[in-house]
Design an enzyme around this catalytic site. Structure first.
Site, PDB file in Angstrom:
ATOM      1  N   TYR A   1       0.868  -1.188   0.000  1.00 32.57           N
ATOM      2  CA  TYR A   1       0.000   0.000   0.000  1.00 32.57           C
ATOM      3  C   TYR A   1       0.897   1.228   0.000  1.00 32.57           C
ATOM      4  CZ  TYR A   1      -2.952   3.764   1.695  1.00 32.57           C
ATOM      5  OH  TYR A   1      -3.608   4.958   1.809  1.00 32.57           O
TER       6      TYR A   1
ATOM      7  N   GLU B   1      -3.268   7.706  -4.067  1.00 30.43           N
ATOM      8  CA  GLU B   1      -3.284   6.466  -3.284  1.00 30.43           C
ATOM      9  C   GLU B   1      -3.163   5.288  -4.250  1.00 30.43           C
ATOM     10  OE1 GLU B   1      -6.947   4.742  -1.465  1.00 30.43           O
ATOM     11  OE2 GLU B   1      -5.884   5.071   0.408  1.00 30.43           O
TER      12      GLU B   1
END
Ligand code: GDP
Ligand code: MN
Length: 397
Positions: free
Chosen positions: A118, A206
């Protein structure tokens, strides 16, 4: 302004970030053509079909599927295009899918295991610095990781004056447990990602998952990007990426008439001049036990036309049970605003079915109150801020 995954990936690629390649399709036929083209360009035999909507969690909602041949590409694209995709991040009705991204399968087997990381870049307002958040626990359950095991998410602060320094990129790659080719790939990935974030004037990038492929390449498999609205005037190429179908229709209309409007969940409509007063008004409504239905700043020129436009916008929200108008008359005189409110009310005929509370303070406030009180309309006037809030409470109960 939020972007689709495919648009975010376009930006990433333009800054040298490695991405999972894909082509947008609007029909099963286009999907098959896209798959053929990708096979020719990348050699991939399998394809992922990904719904393009402004919402995360698409995988969980059935909006991301693997196709192992062209027949499956056609079938899956047919299922996804036109569906109402419901994910943990959409409303119960879901979001209509108008287009899909046909992407190369990048989870192919090879010399080593694939891993999902992530990574996001955002602004930490309290510190006045950018930060890169990252974790080895990437993939579809990152929300659960953040909630249950927050220590598995690392943060690297970046001084905007220097940008990301080489040692910081190496530290991130190291903390992600990488070595060799993948380590080098990651330092390049994070450096280019940071550059993309800064130079596109974004609020957020993101990437979840960032994939380490089985041949040790690091690439963006997903991209959630939000560009700062206030920078769009100088980022025309990104401004053109706006997809109005994905946005709140009332907010789109308000923007087109130059009103600063944000839709909220409550039942008290607000019409205020000045962003600061608008926020104070929302606070007061909450303290009186109500919930604001919107943020609306009518700006400096609260004349009849503008007040009427604002009324129309506020009333498009069926949840509105009362409207509070709170205007400070500095340069604009209160009596003119009051006349504007009365005229707008009359012009709109039966359209206004909810009680209206008006508080006008400042130049000619007394005269304004008189205009409201003698208008014969179902408009309550108030002079004090608290009085206005109390009246809101009264009409709601
Ligand atoms: P999100 O669910 O909206 O965040 O959409 P993502 O783009 O992150 O995709 C969801 C999941 O699909 C990812 O977490 C991956 O596990 C999976 N996925 C994405 N691309 C591929 C691919 O090329 N091959 C395979 N097998 N799975 C993929
Ligand atoms: Mn994702």
């Amino acid at each position: 302004m939020n972007l689709h995954e495919y648009q975010g990936k376009e930006i990433l690629e333009s800054f040298g970030v490695r991405i999972q390649r894909g082509i947008v399709a609007h029909s099963p036929k286009e999907a098959v053509a896209a798959a053929k083209q990708l096979t020719a360009e990348t050699g991939t035999g399998w394809h992922v079909i990904k719904a393009q909507v402004h919402a995360g969690g698409r995988g969980k909602g059935g909006g991301v599927k693997l196709a192992k041949n062209l027949q499956e590409v056609e079938d899956i694209a047919g299922q996804i295009i036109g569906m109402n995709l419901i994910t943990p991040q959409t409303s119960a009705e879901g979001k209509k899918v108008h287009q899909v991204l046909i992407a190369e399968d990048v989870y192919y087997p090879g010399e080593s295991e694939t891993s999902e990381f992530y990574m996001s870049v955002l602004l930490d307002r309290s510190k006045g610095r950018n930060m890169i958040m990252y974790s080895t626990e990437g993939g579809m359950d990152i929300e659960e990781v953040a909630e249950k095991t927050p220590h598995l998410i690392f943060t690297e602060e970046i001084d905007p004056a220097t940008g990301i320094l080489p040692f910081q990129a190496r530290k991130i790659a190291f903390n992600l447990g990488l070595s060799g080719t993948a380590f080098k790939e990651m330092t390049k990935f994070v450096t280019s990602l940071y550059k993309a974030y800064v130079e596109s004037d974004s609020n957020m990038f993101e990437i979840n998952p960032v994939l380490k492929t089985s041949d040790n390449l690091i690439m963006a498999v997903d991209a959630k990007v939000s560009i700062d609205d206030n920078a769009l005037y100088r980022r025309k190429q990104y401004a053109e990426m706006r997809d109005l179908r994905e946005e709140n229709p009332i907010e789109v209309e308000a923007r087109s008439v130059g009103l600063s409007y944000v839709d909220l969940d409550g039942n008290v409509g607000c019409m205020v001049n000045g962003a600061g007063l608008a926020m104070a008004t929302m606070d007061l409504i909450k303290m009186a036990g109500g919930e604001p239905a919107n943020f609306l700043d009518v700006g400096g020129t609260a004349d009849a036309k503008r007040v009427e436009e604002a009324f129309r916008i506020i009333l498009k929200d069926p949840a509105v049970k009362a409207i509070l108008i709170n205007i400070f008359g500095g340069i604009v005189r209160c009596d003119r605003v009051a006349q504007g409110v009365v005229d707008a009310y009359k012009n709109m005929g039966d359209a206004i079915k909810v009680p209206i509370i008006v508080r006008l303070q400042g130049t000619n406030a007394e005269l304004a109150k008189e205009i409201i009180d003698t208008s014969g309309l179902a408009v309550h006037s108030a002079v004090q801020f608290q009085e206005a809030a109390d009246k809101v409470k009264e009409v709601l109960s």
